[in-house]
Write an enzyme that holds these catalytic residues in place. Structure first.
Site, short mmCIF file in Angstrom:
data_model
loop_
_atom_site.label_atom_id
_atom_site.label_comp_id
_atom_site.label_asym_id
_atom_site.label_seq_id
_atom_site.Cartn_x
_atom_site.Cartn_y
_atom_site.Cartn_z
N LYS A 203 75.14 65.07 123.30
CA LYS A 203 73.49 64.96 123.14
C LYS A 203 72.82 64.42 122.84
CE LYS A 203 69.42 67.33 123.87
NZ LYS A 203 68.82 66.97 123.91
N GLU A 279 72.61 70.64 109.60
CA GLU A 279 71.56 69.78 109.25
C GLU A 279 70.00 69.63 109.71
OE1 GLU A 279 69.44 67.15 107.34
OE2 GLU A 279 70.81 65.40 108.18
N CYS A 313 64.80 63.85 107.07
CA CYS A 313 64.73 64.95 106.91
C CYS A 313 64.43 65.22 105.81
CB CYS A 313 66.26 65.66 107.94
SG CYS A 313 66.87 64.57 107.36
N GLU A 410 57.02 71.41 106.90
CA GLU A 410 57.83 70.14 107.66
C GLU A 410 56.98 68.32 108.71
OE1 GLU A 410 61.94 67.83 107.78
OE2 GLU A 410 61.97 69.52 109.22
#
Length: 511
Positions: A203, A279, A313, A410
């Site tokens: 996906k 991850e 990231c 973040e």
């Protein structure tokens, strides 16, 4: 001589022929669901829009897959993985040939894929063309070379027996990829999975489905058997959840937020205990000592944070600078940020494109406001750039404290936070005071300091006097809530293989 600029150090210049074509309209060729090497509409008949981040305008509508479409895809994948299927009987070296063919087709269509990636994701075309697509090809080619080198061991045991291990594919692998590097993250997932002989239901992120679907067409052209790769565009709470909780999916691999990673691991446990690799997010410390090459450290720290509009990231989003050089580092970092060109991602002069969507745009601006309210010093930026699209000015905060929201969350945007430290012991304690542990970096001319930090920081990757050096040969992944398992390298293959032990009685054994 140390190359200081990202354009010279990481990206080659764009050939004139490519520059001429960048202004051309990009035709979208595939918007349907890809199952069993066929294109089909969603079972529900629903579609969803994908937007151009540079304008905020709709590019096209894409078929919206959900649970019913995932069920179809899993059925096709199971059939492709059945005993004695063409895929299961295929020689390992031929799997490598198919992966190399896929890489060749990507290289053939490199210009188109880069334009499509920029159109759907808002990143500068020069980054798409020279970084994303190149690294994608290299990833597939790396794993193409591994296909016939995956093997077990013969193990001496007591008694009249011989024991051996055999590495077998896990089976049906669900893969959910993010929007910040759609092509490359697809390669990080598909490369090792197909190399090891698995089948896949993938996906793409709902924000960036277009290049993933085009790769589906190239997979079919390369000659992969039907059902080996299936691609379901759709939303996380529907299609993503259906993959994570499906009883016939043997493994799920996800790259994205830590929040969603929790949900995927819970779904895997509540269903069939499928294997999970994650991850996830990061708040990576980028550490600059006073003895560092300051020119290089400033440029690389700028790159570590602002590359890909800050949507990485592993971005160096907590910049720790030794006290004696702090003021100079802040001043020169602000000067560099003010020179950063933001705008149309198809213009090769621009270094920074658009944020992915309105939601991310608003989140970044909200966090900037929180930094101002909590007392951080806004040195530059902090506002919308331009009057359309999702562009944000390169932003730098100084005097950032560890308990501030911008130092803990973040941000995933072009917002640099510069913090001061005095000693290594203090630094390591603060660097590790986070739920994340994806990456870290250190700039110094002292090998003692470099190795002390490299050993002391709890992170899956530590760069010394460099940043974002990512190669297909080298494993990548995080400690703590930055995920589990590893992608890339030989370690990445272990996540897609099961170890089978075979023990056989023999009439005579000789040492």
């Amino acid at each position: 001589e140390i190359d200081l600029t990202f354009k010279r150090a990481v990206l080659m210049s764009i050939p004139p022929s490519k520059k001429r074509k960048m202004s051309e309209a990009t035709e979208v060729k595939y918007t349907q669901i890809f199952i069993n090497n066929e294109w089909c509409n969603s079972v529900s008949g629903k579609t969803f829009p994908t937007l151009n981040p540079a304008t905020g305008e709709k590019i096209c509508d894409v078929q919206e897959g959900d649970k019913a479409d995932v069920d179809k895809a899993v059925k096709a994948a199971k059939e492709a993985f059945r005993w004695n299927s063409p895929w299961r009987k295929m020689d390992a070296s031929d799997r490598g040939r198919l992966l190399n063919k896929l890489a060749d087709l990507i290289e053939r269509d490199r210009e188109y894929l880069a334009r499509l990636e920029t159109l759907d994701g808002g990143k500068p075309y020069k980054d798409s063309f020279n970084a994303d697509v190149v690294l994608t090809m290299k990833c597939y080619r790396y794993y193409a070379g591994w296909t016939d080198k995956i093997h077990g061991k013969t193990i001496p045991v007591d008694g009249p027996y011989v024991s051996m291990t055999r590495l077998e594919p896990v089976g049906v692998c669900g893969q959910i990829i993010p929007w910040n590097f759609p092509l490359l993250m697809q390669a990080w997932k598909l490369g090792p999975a197909l190399c090891a002989g698995n089948v896949v239901v993938l996906k793409p992120a709902e924000q960036t489905p277009l290049t993933a679907l085009y790769i589906g067409a190239l997979i079919m052209e390369a000659g992969f058997p039907p059902g080996v790769v299936n691609i379901i565009p759709g939303y996380g709470p529907t299609a993503g959840a259906a993959i994570s909780g499906h009883p016939d999916v043997d493994k799920v691999a996800f790259t994205g937020s830590t929040e969603v990673g929790h949900l995927i691991q819970q779904a895997a446990g509540a269903s069939n205990l499928k294997r999970v690799t994650l991850e996830l997010g990061g708040k990576s410390p980028n550490i600059v000592f006073a003895d560092a090459n300051l020119d290089m450290a400033i440029e690389m720290s700028h790159f570590a944070l602002f590359f890909n509009q800050g949507q990485c990231c592993c971005a160096g989003s907590r910049t720790f600078v030794e006290e004696s050089i702090y003021d100079e580092f802040v001043r020169r970092s602000v000067e560099r940020a003010k020179k950063r060109k933001v705008g149309n991602p198809l213009d090769p002069e621009n270094e920074q494109g658009a944020q992915i969507d309105q939601e991310q745009f608003d989140k970044i601006l909200d966090l900037i406001e929180s930094g101002k309210k909590e007392g951080a010093n806004l040195q530059c930026g902090g506002k919308r750039a331009g009057d359309k699209g999702f562009f944000i000015e390169p932003t730098v905060f100084s005097d950032v404290q560890d308990d501030m929201k911008i130092a803990q969350e973040e941000i995933f945007g072009p917002v640099m936070q510069i913090m001061k430290f005095k000693t290594i012991d203090e630094l390591l304690e603060r660097a590790n005071k986070t739920i994340y542990g994806l990456a870290a970096s250190v700039f110094t001319t002292s090998i003692d300091k470099a190795m002390t930090v490299a050993h002391g920081v709890r992170a899956g990757t530590v760069w010394v006097n460099c940043y974002d050096v990512l190669h297909a040969q080298v494993p990548f992944g995080g400690f703590k809530q930055s995920g589990n398992g590893r992608e890339l390298g030989e370690y990445g293959l272990q996540q897609y293989s099961e170890v089978k032990t075979i023990t056989m009685q023999i009439p005579h054994k000789n040492s």
